[in-house]
Each structure stands twice: as structure tokens, then as C-alpha cells.
Design a protein around this motif. Structure first.
Motif, PDB file in Angstrom:
ATOM      1  N   GLU A  34     -23.687 -36.919  10.122  1.00 26.65           N
ATOM      2  CA  GLU A  34     -23.330 -35.854   9.190  1.00 26.65           C
ATOM      3  C   GLU A  34     -22.149 -36.264   8.310  1.00 26.65           C
ATOM      4  OE1 GLU A  34     -23.612 -35.552  12.421  1.00 26.65           O
ATOM      5  OE2 GLU A  34     -24.923 -33.866  12.945  1.00 26.65           O
ATOM      6  N   PHE A  83     -23.189 -18.641  -4.892  1.00 30.63           N
ATOM      7  CA  PHE A  83     -22.182 -18.953  -3.885  1.00 30.63           C
ATOM      8  C   PHE A  83     -22.840 -19.029  -2.525  1.00 30.63           C
ATOM      9  CE2 PHE A  83     -19.883 -16.915  -7.352  1.00 30.63           C
ATOM     10  CZ  PHE A  83     -18.937 -17.903  -7.608  1.00 30.63           C
ATOM     11  N   TYR A  84     -22.935 -20.220  -2.012  1.00 27.45           N
ATOM     12  CA  TYR A  84     -23.533 -20.421  -0.707  1.00 27.45           C
ATOM     13  C   TYR A  84     -22.978 -21.746  -0.215  1.00 27.45           C
ATOM     14  CZ  TYR A  84     -27.273 -19.266   2.593  1.00 27.45           C
ATOM     15  OH  TYR A  84     -27.975 -18.877   3.698  1.00 27.45           O
ATOM     16  N   PRO A  85     -22.623 -21.867   1.041  1.00 25.98           N
ATOM     17  CA  PRO A  85     -21.915 -23.079   1.466  1.00 25.98           C
ATOM     18  C   PRO A  85     -22.736 -24.374   1.407  1.00 25.98           C
ATOM     19  CG  PRO A  85     -21.935 -21.421   3.203  1.00 25.98           C
ATOM     20  CD  PRO A  85     -22.735 -20.865   2.098  1.00 25.98           C
ATOM     21  N   LEU A 131     -27.477 -26.645   6.298  1.00 22.25           N
ATOM     22  CA  LEU A 131     -26.681 -25.720   7.107  1.00 22.25           C
ATOM     23  C   LEU A 131     -27.230 -25.728   8.527  1.00 22.25           C
ATOM     24  CD1 LEU A 131     -26.466 -22.683   4.644  1.00 22.25           C
ATOM     25  CD2 LEU A 131     -24.799 -24.510   4.997  1.00 22.25           C
ATOM     26  N   ILE A 132     -26.314 -25.850   9.486  1.00 27.60           N
ATOM     27  CA  ILE A 132     -26.735 -25.800  10.885  1.00 27.60           C
ATOM     28  C   ILE A 132     -26.128 -24.523  11.449  1.00 27.60           C
ATOM     29  CG2 ILE A 132     -26.724 -27.044  13.088  1.00 27.60           C
ATOM     30  CD1 ILE A 132     -25.713 -29.432  10.876  1.00 27.60           C
ATOM     31  N   HIS A 133     -27.001 -23.530  11.671  1.00 25.66           N
ATOM     32  CA  HIS A 133     -26.504 -22.210  12.050  1.00 25.66           C
ATOM     33  C   HIS A 133     -26.191 -22.139  13.539  1.00 25.66           C
ATOM     34  CE1 HIS A 133     -27.451 -20.720   8.085  1.00 25.66           C
ATOM     35  NE2 HIS A 133     -28.654 -21.277   8.186  1.00 25.66           N
ATOM     36  N   ASP A 136     -21.725 -18.162  16.120  1.00 19.99           N
ATOM     37  CA  ASP A 136     -20.822 -17.360  15.303  1.00 19.99           C
ATOM     38  C   ASP A 136     -20.219 -18.155  14.142  1.00 19.99           C
ATOM     39  OD1 ASP A 136     -18.444 -17.344  18.054  1.00 19.99           O
ATOM     40  OD2 ASP A 136     -19.232 -18.970  16.822  1.00 19.99           O
ATOM     41  N   GLN A 137     -20.655 -19.434  14.013  1.00 25.96           N
ATOM     42  CA  GLN A 137     -20.181 -20.232  12.894  1.00 25.96           C
ATOM     43  C   GLN A 137     -21.349 -21.048  12.361  1.00 25.96           C
ATOM     44  OE1 GLN A 137     -15.957 -21.659  13.307  1.00 25.96           O
ATOM     45  NE2 GLN A 137     -16.312 -19.753  12.235  1.00 25.96           N
ATOM     46  N   THR A 138     -21.197 -21.549  11.147  1.00 24.67           N
ATOM     47  CA  THR A 138     -22.229 -22.397  10.563  1.00 24.67           C
ATOM     48  C   THR A 138     -21.599 -23.738  10.222  1.00 24.67           C
ATOM     49  OG1 THR A 138     -23.462 -20.521   9.690  1.00 24.67           O
ATOM     50  CG2 THR A 138     -23.817 -22.638   8.608  1.00 24.67           C
ATOM     51  N   ARG A 139     -22.282 -24.817  10.573  1.00 29.27           N
ATOM     52  CA  ARG A 139     -21.798 -26.152  10.230  1.00 29.27           C
ATOM     53  C   ARG A 139     -22.525 -26.649   8.985  1.00 29.27           C
ATOM     54  NH1 ARG A 139     -23.146 -29.685  14.663  1.00 29.27           N
ATOM     55  NH2 ARG A 139     -24.352 -27.960  15.550  1.00 29.27           N
ATOM     56  N   VAL A 140     -21.831 -27.416   8.154  1.00 29.03           N
ATOM     57  CA  VAL A 140     -22.413 -27.877   6.897  1.00 29.03           C
ATOM     58  C   VAL A 140     -22.368 -29.404   6.821  1.00 29.03           C
ATOM     59  CG1 VAL A 140     -22.514 -27.500   4.415  1.00 29.03           C
ATOM     60  CG2 VAL A 140     -21.346 -25.838   5.864  1.00 29.03           C
ATOM     61  N   ASP A 141     -23.523 -29.978   6.497  1.00 25.48           N
ATOM     62  CA  ASP A 141     -23.667 -31.429   6.330  1.00 25.48           C
ATOM     63  C   ASP A 141     -24.089 -31.669   4.878  1.00 25.48           C
ATOM     64  OD1 ASP A 141     -24.389 -34.072   6.337  1.00 25.48           O
ATOM     65  OD2 ASP A 141     -26.150 -33.807   7.629  1.00 25.48           O
ATOM     66  N   TYR A 142     -23.239 -32.395   4.124  1.00 28.30           N
ATOM     67  CA  TYR A 142     -23.527 -32.601   2.696  1.00 28.30           C
ATOM     68  C   TYR A 142     -24.269 -33.908   2.388  1.00 28.30           C
ATOM     69  CZ  TYR A 142     -20.656 -28.532   1.644  1.00 28.30           C
ATOM     70  OH  TYR A 142     -20.177 -27.258   1.570  1.00 28.30           O
TER      71      TYR A 142
END
Lengths: 473, 94
Positions: A34, A83-85, A131-133, A136-142
Motif C-alpha cells: 500500500e 469530496f471522498y477520501p 478504500l479498505i473499510h 470504525d475507520q477506513t484505510r486508504v491506499d493511493y
């Protein structure tokens, strides 16, 4: 059929098979740890200057030409804001009113009926991150952020799921043959959104819903079936369809509402000031047109009409461009089309499968293949010995003639030697001989088999058959 | 057109920043100036004028399809508020 008509349009996103991303030099390679394929440009850092990848424009134009589009001589990029991560810039660089390709079509056959599906437009844009949901949190891989996409928008020309499926198959084939996308569904390289509405005959189109997350052709077909029925139930129950974006859950087999649809003006589209317009000359477009390969539908037509192959063969030969090219080159080297086709569909396919190899890994040159078929047609080796030679050719880079010579595989067509073996087999199999003489004509194949076995496959089977018949008269 | 307190609060939320009182006043004034400038442009008659997208008259500025090294993951994540397993971490979405 009921009183309703279903109207369907598609938006297909295909990842382009470039080495680097659309506006920066990061790799487009799938996977990777990631956030290791990122740089200041694709991770949305302030103050950077994106620069358009030349190959992206070329591939989009190539796809457009293959899909019978007009190429826009002046084209531009625009910013589409949301607007979205998954989108670190808070806008997606896309194309709005000046896409690269316009007004194309694809001819398909669905349910035995030919149908032309219009292509409204094709434009280039960047993919978003992943996005990896979590709970209670979301992880983001660009890593995927900035991978080049083309979006292919169709006219609302589809009436049912069979047409949707046939179109997606045809589109996939064309993108594979033009080599602009690897179309790997499992890696998300080809994704499909479906717009669907229903209306009564003679009435205006109904409100449409949009279904996203359709990452297989069967999911797209299933979602179409489901949504068409759902809308009928709503309308028949006196309800109204609301313009929603639905997310297809392939495992559960139903849609759920993701969000109510934004209008285009909520995206605040405006011209991308960092990317200069694309102005494409006639010469540039023609140079790309010249690189287009003959497309699969045309090849099938040629195989059936010019070469006289069955449609079944034509279908199998065109599943892969590499195999189709291999077939054409072998025929060009002098081989009979049907003989080549039989070996490709038989031995070559079997050997690829046994070894778990992709079609483009066929380790045989078309010239060598033609040479092998020549040995068979001249009677130097039998057809079944040909299968053995192919197997050896998968392992060793020797010419078929050398393989046959070195291993003594040449067919025995010496009448004296074959006669000796036939006499021995007749003497050793009195029961089969009696059956044959008693009228069971087919019993002779058992004797032929025995002779072939005795010769270790080298006897000329036609001669064996003929000599046995003579000896048993 | 007046730039309202609410609009600044919305922007503050979208940008995920917390403004101090002096920053708040300065930002509000700055946005108000931008809106006033835009309003003065509205007065110009542009009926016969072609839209200009960029003051730079270049076209086809493109690069070759070549891979270049980017950031190390640690560098990429250095500015993130929160990270987890090599990823940026954001409030739950779905």
C-alpha cells in the motif's frame, strides 16, 4: 413479454495498459504494498504540475477508432469535483464537454439477433485510490490513484441482459486485440456501471437508476435482470422510481441504495488549467489507424467465408489475438486452414492447459508448425505421430523434420514390412478374424490397432487397413 | 455578495482545519475580497468574447510513458494525521 420496455445504457471503465500513470511517472503495476506507487502528483500534494502521458491519448484514440468513433480534433481535460477520501486532490481530472472520441458503435449478436449499440463518447480520466473499510475507520491506499482509465459511454440502446452481456464480450475482445487494456476483471481493469429505466410502450422514458460495482459480465447481467424486475414491481404497485445510485451485491444478488444521484452541476466541472488542450492532426489520427489490427469479428468472418472453417473453429481461434495471429501465420506459411485449426483446438490447447500456460506462451513458431503439417500431408508421419511431435516441440526448439529423423518417427510405408506385421496379427487374433469374416466389418479396426501398436505408431494406417482387407478376403 | 460565517464554517470543516480567532477574521476578509473581485468582473460585458481557458497558449504538452521513482511510503504518509498498516487512516465511510 409484458407491457414495459426496458432501456439500458452502460458506462464502462477500462484501465489502460500503460507503464506509468496518467499524470506522473509512478508505475501502474497492480498490487504492490500500500502507498508505494505514489508521488507528490498522484497523492494530491499542493504545488505540483501534472503532465499528461502521451500513451494515454494514443490508446484512447486507438480504442475510439476500433469502436468506430469520430476523433475530436480539439479536446480538453476538466476537473470533476467531489469530496471522498479515494480522491486526494478533491477532484478527478477527467473530460467534460470535449472528450477525445464521439459517436461510435459496436455491432453485436444477442439471442441470434444482430444489434448495433451506439457509443456516445470515450474520454480519458484518472482512477481513484482504494478504500479498505474497517469497523470504525477506513484505510486508504493511493497506489491506483492516477492509473489511466478510458470511460466508454453507450447510448441507451440495450433492451435486455443478453445484449448487455454480448456487448461487454465484444468490447473486451476489441480492447484486448487493440492492446490498450489487459481487461483483467479480477484486477478491476474493466468495470461497468449500468443505467436502467422502464416505460410503457409509447410513453416517455422512466426515471433511471444507476448501478455500480459490477465487476463481472455475469454480475452486470444479473443486476440488469434484478433491477428491471424491481422497477416493474414498484411501478405496478403504484410507486415511483427515485433517481438513485445503487450498489450491486453480487453474493446477495440484490441492489441497495448507495446515495441519491448528484447532478452534473454539483460536480462543479471546470477546465483543467494545468493540462494543455490536445490538438490532434489528421496525420496523427491516421498513423494510429494504421496500427489497428484486424478485429476479431472480421477475422471470424474471414475464417468462415474465405477459409471455409466452421463458426465453432472461428470462435475458438479468435479467443486470443496471439492464437489467431499464430493461426494466420501458419496458414500463410502454406498449411491447410482446417488442419492448423484442428491442431490448435486439439493438441496445442491440451498442452497449454496441462502446463498451465497462457495462449501467448505457445513455444512453437508458425513456420515450424507449417512444416509439421507438411510432413503429415505428405505422409511422412501419421496424424497421431504429429501429436507426439508437437509435444516434443513444446519442450525442444528443434525443427519437426529433425525430431522425426532423430527419433525414427517416420511412417513406415514399406508394403513388405507392413504385410509381415499384418500376417502376424491375423495369426495371433483368430477370434477377431472370425468375427470379421462372419460379417462384423468393424472388427477390422481392432486388427488395425494391433498392427499400429506393433509398429509403435509408425505404420501408415491407410496401408495397414488396405493390406488387412486384402489378406482377409 | 456577503461571505457568511456559515460558509466559512463549512469550508473549515471540508478542509479539516481549525482556525484561530485571528485566522478566522483574516480568512473571512480574504474570501470576501475574492467574492468582491468576482463581483466586479460580473459587471464587464463579455457577450462577444470567447471563453479563455488559460492565458498560456500551449497545446499537446505531454510526457513519454516512462516510470520514475516516486515517494518512499514513509515520505508519502509523513503528513497524514493518522496511519495504519501503510495506509492513510480516515473516519469510517460506509
Amino acid at each position: 413479454m409484458d407491457e414495459f420496455k426496458t432501456v439500458i445504457g452502460l458506462e464502462v471503465h477500462a484501465e489502460l495498459d500503460t507503464k506509468s500513470k496518467i499524470y506522473c511517472g509512478c508505475t501502474t503495476e497492480f498490487g504492490g504494498d500500500e502507498n508505494t506507487h505514489v508521488c507528490p502528483v498522484c497523492s494530491g500534494m499542493p504545488g505540483v504540475l501534472p503532465m499528461l502521458n502521451r500513451k494515454v491519448v494514443e490508446y484512447c484514440v486507438k480504442a475510439g477508432l476500433a469502436l468506430n468513433c469520430a476523433i475530436n480534433p480539439y479536446s480538453r481535460q476538466d476537473r470533476k469535483h467531489y469530496f471522498y477520501p479515494d480522491l486526494p486532490k478533491a477532484f478527478q481530472t477527467s473530460q467534460f464537454d470535449q472528450p477525445l472520441c464521439l459517436n461510435g458503435y459496436v455491432d453485436i449478436v444477442a439471442g441470434g439477433q444482430p444489434k448495433r449499440i451506439g457509443i456516445t463518447r470515450i474520454h480519458i480520466e484518472e482512477d481513484a485510490g482504494k478504500l479498505i473499510h474497517g469497523a470504525d475507520q477506513t484505510r486508504v491506499d493511493y497506489n491506483r490513484c492516477g492509473v489511466p482509465l478510458i470511460e466508454i459511454v453507450t447510448e441507451p440502446d440495450f433492451e435486455n441482459s443478453a445484449q448487455v452481456h454480448a456487448f461487454l464480450e465484444a468490447l473486451r475482445e476489441i480492447l484486448l486485440y487493440t492492446e490498450v487494456s489487459n481487461c483483467k476483471m479480477e484486477e478491476g481493469s474493466l468495470r461497468c456501471d449500468v443505467n436502467l429505466s422502464i416505460h410503457r410502450e409509447g410513453e416517455p422514458f422512466g426515471t433511471r437508476t444507476e448501478m455500480k460495482n459490477l465487476n463481472s459480465f455475469s454480475a452486470a447481467a444479473a443486476a440488469v435482470e434484478y433491477e428491471a424486475q424491481r422497477q416493474r414491481r414498484v411501478v405496478l404497485g403504484g410507486g415511483k422510481i427515485s433517481q438513485d445510485t445503487l450498489r450491486w451485491d453480487d453474493e446477495a444478488g440484490y441492489n441497495y441504495v448507495m446515495r441519491s444521484k448528484e447532478d452534473a452541476d454539483e460536480y462543479f466541472y471546470f477546465p483543467e488549467p494545468d493540462i494543455m488542450p490536445m490538438v490532434l492532426s489528421e496525420g496523427y489520427i491516421e498513423r494510429i489507424r494504421k496500427t489497428l489490427p484486424e478485429l476479431p469479428a472480421k477475422r471470424r468472418e474471414r475464417y468462415v467465408q474465405v477459409m471455409g472453417l466452421p463458426m465453432y473453429d472461428a470462435q475458438l481461434l479468435t479467443v486470443s489475438k496471439f492464437i489467431s495471429d499464430f493461426f494466420d501465420r501458419t496458414v500463410a506459411a502454406g498449411a491447410q486452414p482446417k488442419a492448423v485449426s484442428n491442431f490448435i483446438m486439439g493438441d496445442i490447447t491440451r498442452l497449454l492447459n496441462e502446463r498451465g500456460l497462457a495462449p501467448e506462451k505457445v513455444p512453437i513458431q508458425p513456420d515450424a508448425m507449417a512444416e509439421l503439417l507438411d510432413l503429415i500431408s505428405k505422409g511422412v508421419i501419421s496424424n497421431s505421430m504429429g501429436s507426439k511431435v508437437i509435444e516434443i516441440m513444446f519442450e525442444e526448439t528443434k525443427s519437426p523434420a529433425d525430431i522425426v529423423r532423430e527419433r525414427g518417427m517416420a511412417q513406415v510405408s514399406d508394403a513388405g514390412a507392413i504385410r509381415g506385421m499384418c500376417e502376424q496379427v491375423i495369426a495371433e487374433n483368430p477370434k477377431i478374424v472370425a468375427d470379421y469374416k462372419g460379417g462384423k466389418v468393424k472388427a477390422i479396426t481392432a486388427l488395425v490397432g494391433q498392427v499400429m501398436k506393433m509398429s509403435r505408431g509408425k505404420a501408415n494406417p491407410a496401408m495397414v487397413n488396405q493390406l488387412l482387407e486384402e489378406l482377409l478376403k | 455578495m456577503e461571505f457568511s460565517e456559515q460558509e466559512l464554517a463549512d469550508l473549515e470543516m471540508l478542509a479539516r482545519v481549525e482556525l484561530s480567532e485571528s485566522e478566522w477574521n483574516r480568512c473571512r476578509q480574504a474570501f470576501q475580497n475574492v467574492l468582491d473581485l468576482a463581483a466586479s468582473l460580473q459587471a464587464v460585458d463579455t457577450e462577444e468574447v470567447e471563453p479563455m481557458i488559460s492565458p498560456i497558449h500551449l497545446m499537446n504538452v505531454m510526457r513519454e510513458d516512462e516510470i520514475r521513482p516516486g515517494l518512499e511510503r514513509e515520505e508519502a504518509l509523513a503528513q497524514a494525521t493518522e496511519t495504519e498498516s501503510g495506509c492513510f487512516k480516515v473516519p469510517r465511510i460506509l
